[in-house]
Design a protein around this motif. Structure first.
Motif, mmCIF file in Angstrom:
data_model
loop_
_atom_site.group_PDB
_atom_site.id
_atom_site.type_symbol
_atom_site.label_atom_id
_atom_site.label_comp_id
_atom_site.label_asym_id
_atom_site.label_seq_id
_atom_site.Cartn_x
_atom_site.Cartn_y
_atom_site.Cartn_z
ATOM 1 N N GLU A 68 0.738 -0.799 0.332
ATOM 2 C CA GLU A 68 0.015 -0.125 -0.174
ATOM 3 C C GLU A 68 0.884 1.115 -0.419
ATOM 4 N N GLY A 69 0.331 2.088 -0.406
ATOM 5 C CA GLY A 69 1.117 3.906 -0.489
ATOM 6 C C GLY A 69 2.653 3.820 -0.581
ATOM 7 N N ARG A 70 3.428 5.106 -0.650
ATOM 8 C CA ARG A 70 4.437 4.763 -1.057
ATOM 9 C C ARG A 70 5.458 3.920 -0.495
ATOM 10 N N VAL A 71 6.526 2.935 -0.842
ATOM 11 C CA VAL A 71 7.437 1.898 -0.704
ATOM 12 C C VAL A 71 8.783 2.426 0.176
ATOM 13 N N LEU A 72 9.415 2.366 0.851
ATOM 14 C CA LEU A 72 10.238 2.297 1.222
ATOM 15 C C LEU A 72 11.647 0.830 1.372
ATOM 16 N N VAL A 73 12.232 0.765 0.400
ATOM 17 C CA VAL A 73 13.066 -0.439 1.081
ATOM 18 C C VAL A 73 14.052 -0.686 1.206
ATOM 19 N N VAL A 74 14.059 -1.260 2.557
ATOM 20 C CA VAL A 74 15.649 -1.693 3.337
ATOM 21 C C VAL A 74 16.128 -2.788 3.266
ATOM 22 N N SER A 75 17.290 -3.001 3.109
ATOM 23 C CA SER A 75 18.108 -3.897 3.019
ATOM 24 C C SER A 75 19.663 -3.579 3.199
ATOM 25 N N ASP A 76 20.729 -5.027 3.540
ATOM 26 C CA ASP A 76 21.903 -4.725 3.531
ATOM 27 C C ASP A 76 22.702 -4.676 2.348
ATOM 28 N N GLN A 77 23.940 -3.966 2.766
ATOM 29 C CA GLN A 77 25.236 -4.327 1.564
ATOM 30 C C GLN A 77 24.879 -5.860 0.873
ATOM 31 N N VAL B 112 22.849 -8.338 1.276
ATOM 32 C CA VAL B 112 21.802 -8.830 0.562
ATOM 33 C C VAL B 112 21.331 -8.169 -0.540
ATOM 34 N N ALA B 113 21.288 -6.790 -0.378
ATOM 35 C CA ALA B 113 20.780 -6.143 -1.591
ATOM 36 C C ALA B 113 21.793 -6.762 -2.287
ATOM 37 N N LYS B 114 22.976 -6.480 -3.236
ATOM 38 C CA LYS B 114 23.453 -7.563 -3.994
ATOM 39 C C LYS B 114 23.306 -8.639 -4.755
ATOM 40 N N HIS B 115 22.674 -9.710 -4.087
ATOM 41 C CA HIS B 115 22.031 -11.102 -4.696
ATOM 42 C C HIS B 115 21.171 -11.134 -4.609
ATOM 43 N N TYR B 116 19.899 -9.883 -3.691
ATOM 44 C CA TYR B 116 18.019 -9.899 -4.246
ATOM 45 C C TYR B 116 17.760 -9.034 -4.511
ATOM 46 N N LEU B 117 18.201 -8.111 -4.346
ATOM 47 C CA LEU B 117 17.647 -6.900 -4.844
ATOM 48 C C LEU B 117 16.837 -6.873 -5.791
ATOM 49 N N ASP B 118 17.788 -7.148 -6.689
ATOM 50 C CA ASP B 118 16.863 -6.841 -8.423
ATOM 51 C C ASP B 118 15.573 -8.017 -8.328
ATOM 52 N N ARG B 119 15.638 -8.882 -7.609
ATOM 53 C CA ARG B 119 13.938 -9.790 -7.538
ATOM 54 C C ARG B 119 12.928 -9.178 -7.147
ATOM 55 N N LEU B 120 13.468 -8.106 -7.052
ATOM 56 C CA LEU B 120 12.277 -6.885 -6.218
ATOM 57 C C LEU B 120 11.488 -6.256 -7.547
ATOM 58 N N ARG B 121 12.303 -6.443 -8.799
ATOM 59 C CA ARG B 121 12.280 -4.965 -9.512
ATOM 60 C C ARG B 121 10.792 -5.126 -10.233
ATOM 61 N N PRO B 122 9.964 -6.119 -10.373
ATOM 62 C CA PRO B 122 8.975 -6.337 -11.178
ATOM 63 C C PRO B 122 8.062 -5.888 -11.079
ATOM 64 N N ILE C 256 5.232 0.876 -8.575
ATOM 65 C CA ILE C 256 5.378 1.499 -7.905
ATOM 66 C C ILE C 256 5.733 2.909 -7.808
ATOM 67 N N GLN C 257 5.097 4.103 -8.178
ATOM 68 C CA GLN C 257 5.115 5.463 -8.548
ATOM 69 C C GLN C 257 6.629 5.539 -7.315
ATOM 70 N N HIS C 258 6.218 5.744 -6.279
ATOM 71 C CA HIS C 258 6.920 6.571 -5.335
ATOM 72 C C HIS C 258 7.507 5.714 -4.404
ATOM 73 N N LYS C 259 8.583 5.161 -4.326
ATOM 74 C CA LYS C 259 9.743 4.157 -3.651
ATOM 75 C C LYS C 259 10.774 5.009 -3.025
ATOM 76 N N ARG C 260 11.793 4.425 -2.086
ATOM 77 C CA ARG C 260 12.871 4.611 -2.314
ATOM 78 C C ARG C 260 13.107 3.429 -2.394
ATOM 79 N N LYS C 261 15.171 3.718 -1.855
ATOM 80 C CA LYS C 261 16.119 2.107 -0.442
ATOM 81 C C LYS C 261 16.825 2.796 0.207
ATOM 82 N N ILE C 262 17.087 1.866 1.189
ATOM 83 C CA ILE C 262 18.081 2.588 1.643
ATOM 84 C C ILE C 262 18.166 0.554 1.910
#
Length: 355
Positions: A33-42, A44-54, A59-65
């Motif tokens: 729901e709503g705006r989305v913030l992805v929180v990950s670490d260095q 995990v992100a390199k292995h699995y963040l791409d799997r969330l891209r589809p 999502i129009q409003h999103k950020r990641k940290i």
């Protein structure tokens, strides 16, 4: 895929257990729901963040940290960084945090979700065995204080938990073994049949055989869900889930979170708690040996380090959240599959620490 419903005072949420789940947009879409913030670490992100891209591409409003990896970064400062990102995102109360990572990421992201605007949604996406069977389920969130683990936090139930077992194939061997300690915990405190199953399948679990792993995660989450449903905020039986943790947390703090994974410290703590149970005559002789053998077969160390300071550990144990009226309260075994919360004299605890 298996689904377990976790019931709590405010409703219920699903825990999805299976393979290939991070790439299933149909699962995430029903909970976002709503705006989305992805929180990950260095790591995990390199292995699995791409799997969330589809999913995220829609999502129009999103950020990641992306945070530094490690227990030493589970701090108020890291929590503050997540809150800052939510402000930059202009997140409102309908926003969603996606916590992609292990227990450290899940705890911090969950605490940020609990505290931002007094509560927004969080979807836990645990990528370690320990997080899948324990940390991501049940709503405990928080950060560490220099004087103790998880001293700052809140209860905040997730909207869903997505446990993709594919992530365990790239998990570091130490992290994987550390997660097995929490799996053993469920059998030790409340499910003797599961403990016997683990004893029979220890070699398969150590080798990450998929069917054994699916069953181990499913049974662990089932046990956790039953406890959370009965005692959401640790007023009673949920405290049993801390078996081995009072010793373990003290050991982690004593070593400045540098030497042990959480599950490794808990494995040592469970054996110490079982030995104390025998010392006090609460459980049959040989109970601690049976527990120790299983943990060792799963590749876990079960002994305190040579430089452990019993008095320092004992003082750290006095800060445990289960304590009441200055009494140290521990989870002790009555037998394999049976446990209880028991006030323990400091002198008896010290006897076990010095042996």
């Amino acid at each position: 895929m298996k689904v377990i419903q976790v019931r709590h005072a405010g409703g219920e949420y699903p825990v999805y257990v299976g393979q290939g789940l991070l790439g299933m947009t149909s699962i995430l879409d029903r909970h976002l729901e709503g705006r989305v913030l992805v929180v990950s670490d260095q790591n995990v992100a390199k292995h699995y963040l791409d799997r969330l891209r589809p999913t995220l591409s829609r999502i129009q409003h999103k950020r990641k940290i992306i945070l530094p990896a490690g227990e030493e970064y589970k701090t108020v400062a890291s929590w503050q960084r997540i809150l800052d990102e939510l402000v930059e995102l202009k997140a409102q109360r309908d926003a969603t945090i996606l916590a992609l990572g292990g227990g450290v990421v899940g705890d911090m992201a969950g605490f940020a979700a609990a505290s931002y605007m007094r509560g927004i949604r969080v979807i836990q996406m645990p990528t370690t065995l320990l997080a899948q069977v324990d940390a991501a389920v049940g709503g405990k969130t928080g950060v560490n204080h220099p004087q103790g683990k998880n001293l700052i936090g809140a209860f905040h139930q997730p909207a869903a938990v997505i446990a993709d077992l594919d992530t365990l194939q790239t998990l570091d061997e130490r992290d994987y073994r550390a997660g097995l300690a929490e799996v053993v915990k469920y059998g030790a405190i409340r499910d003797p049949g599961f403990f016997a199953w683990l004893d029979a399948r220890a070699d398969a679990l150590a080798a990450r055989v998929p069917d054994a792993l699916v069953e181990a995660v499913y049974q662990s989450v089932r046990n956790k869900a039953e406890v959370v449903a009965a005692d959401e905020k640790e007023a009673g039986q949920r405290a049993l889930l801390n078996f081995g943790h009072t010793f373990g947390h003290a050991l982690e703090t004593f070593t400045a979170y540098q030497r042990y994974r959480h599950g490794e410290a808990v494995a040592i703590g469970m054996v110490l708690a079982a030995r104390l149970s025998e010392f006090l005559g609460r459980c049959p002789t040989g109970t601690s040996d049976r527990l120790e053998r299983l943990l060792q077969r799963l590749g876990l160390d079960t002994r305190l380090p040579a430089d452990a300071d019993p008095d320092r550990l004992l003082n750290l144990m006095r800060l445990d959240k289960k304590n009441r009226a200055d009494q140290i309260r521990l989870i002790l075994l009555d037998d394999i599959g049976q446990a209880s919360v028991t006030p323990c004299p400091a002198d008896d605890i010290r006897e076990v620490l010095v042996k």
